[in-house]
Enzyme design. Structure first.
Site, mmCIF file in Angstrom:
data_model
loop_
_atom_site.group_PDB
_atom_site.id
_atom_site.type_symbol
_atom_site.label_atom_id
_atom_site.label_comp_id
_atom_site.label_asym_id
_atom_site.label_seq_id
_atom_site.Cartn_x
_atom_site.Cartn_y
_atom_site.Cartn_z
ATOM 1 C CG HIS A 92 -0.011 22.057 8.140
ATOM 2 N ND1 HIS A 92 0.553 20.804 8.118
ATOM 3 C CD2 HIS A 92 -0.738 22.162 6.991
ATOM 4 C CE1 HIS A 92 0.175 20.163 7.028
ATOM 5 N NE2 HIS A 92 -0.609 20.965 6.316
ATOM 6 C CG HIS A 136 15.703 36.927 3.614
ATOM 7 N ND1 HIS A 136 16.475 38.042 3.385
ATOM 8 C CD2 HIS A 136 14.414 37.378 3.571
ATOM 9 C CE1 HIS A 136 15.705 39.112 3.218
ATOM 10 N NE2 HIS A 136 14.441 38.706 3.308
#
Length: 224
Positions: A145, A154
């Protein structure tokens, strides 16, 4: 929506498969072929070795983009700087950068996703997270979260990112790494495969190990 994939290498093939899976699941996306500057130039109409490996047509170099009917593009190049450079050039030229999302990925409806981002099979992204432009969330990684993933970062397969983590632009998080909650990874930093990051990582350095420590003391140059 006809989508051209820029790059016929390994990651490009993953994204093409992702688009095919999305089509089968009812998403209005259609893989239209690859563009790759490494294409072999010849007049033979039979599939080239690259096309056979890629599992789809390599239609020409990137410069051929404007001659091929399409509705959007995905820049599926693993190298962050190269992906950013190509994507920003295409965006400035008015190209639509499509979001590619595998149907098995699970994303909260309270996740913000930037243009051109790729969300691969088995990815989980939890509530309150924001993903920048051109991000790669590779196979099976998880983002908890309220985290923030910067443009053209990446996140490799199997990475585990805790809650309220900030990952800077063009950072690379290696296979199987773990980022503990509330850690910040600086712009252009590299986290080695399997590392466990317990504290903030400065920009443009490489960290490895458990717990992760700086491998190089001289900051890497990060192109713009």
């Amino acid at each position: 929506m006809r989508v051209l994939v820029i790059g016929a290498g390994g990651h490009g093939q993953v994204v093409a498969d992702l688009l095919r899976a999305a089509t089968r699941a009812g998403d209005p996306l259609e893989f239209a072929g690859y563009l790759d500057d490494r294409i072999e130039q010849n007049d033979d109409p039979s599939p080239s070795p690259r096309e056979l490996r890629a599992g789809g047509p390599v239609l020409g170099p990137i410069s051929a983009l404007w001659t091929i009917p399409h509705d959007g593009v995905v820049v599926a190049i693993g190298d962050n700087d190269a992906r950013a450079r190509i994507a920003e050039r295409l965006r400035a030229a008015g190209e639509r950068l499509a979001i590619a999302r595998h149907p098995t990925a699970i994303l909260s409806d309270r996740v913000c996703i930037g243009d051109g981002t790729m969300v691969c099979a088995g990815v989980i992204v939890c509530v309150g997270t924001s993903l920048g432009r051109g991000v790669i969330l590779n196979t099976g990684c998880t983002v908890d979260h309220d985290s923030r993933i910067g443009d053209y970062a990446h996140v490799a397969p199997g990475v585990r990112i805790g809650g309220d983590v900030s990952i800077g632009e063009r950072a690379f998080i290696g296979i199987g790494a773990v980022i503990l909650p509330r850690v910040t990874i600086g712009r252009g930093a590299i986290v080695g495969a399997g590392a466990v990051v317990t504290r903030d990582v400065p920009p443009a350095v490489t960290v490895v190990g458990v717990p992760a420590r700086v491998l190089n003391t001289a900051a890497r140059g990060v192109t713009h």
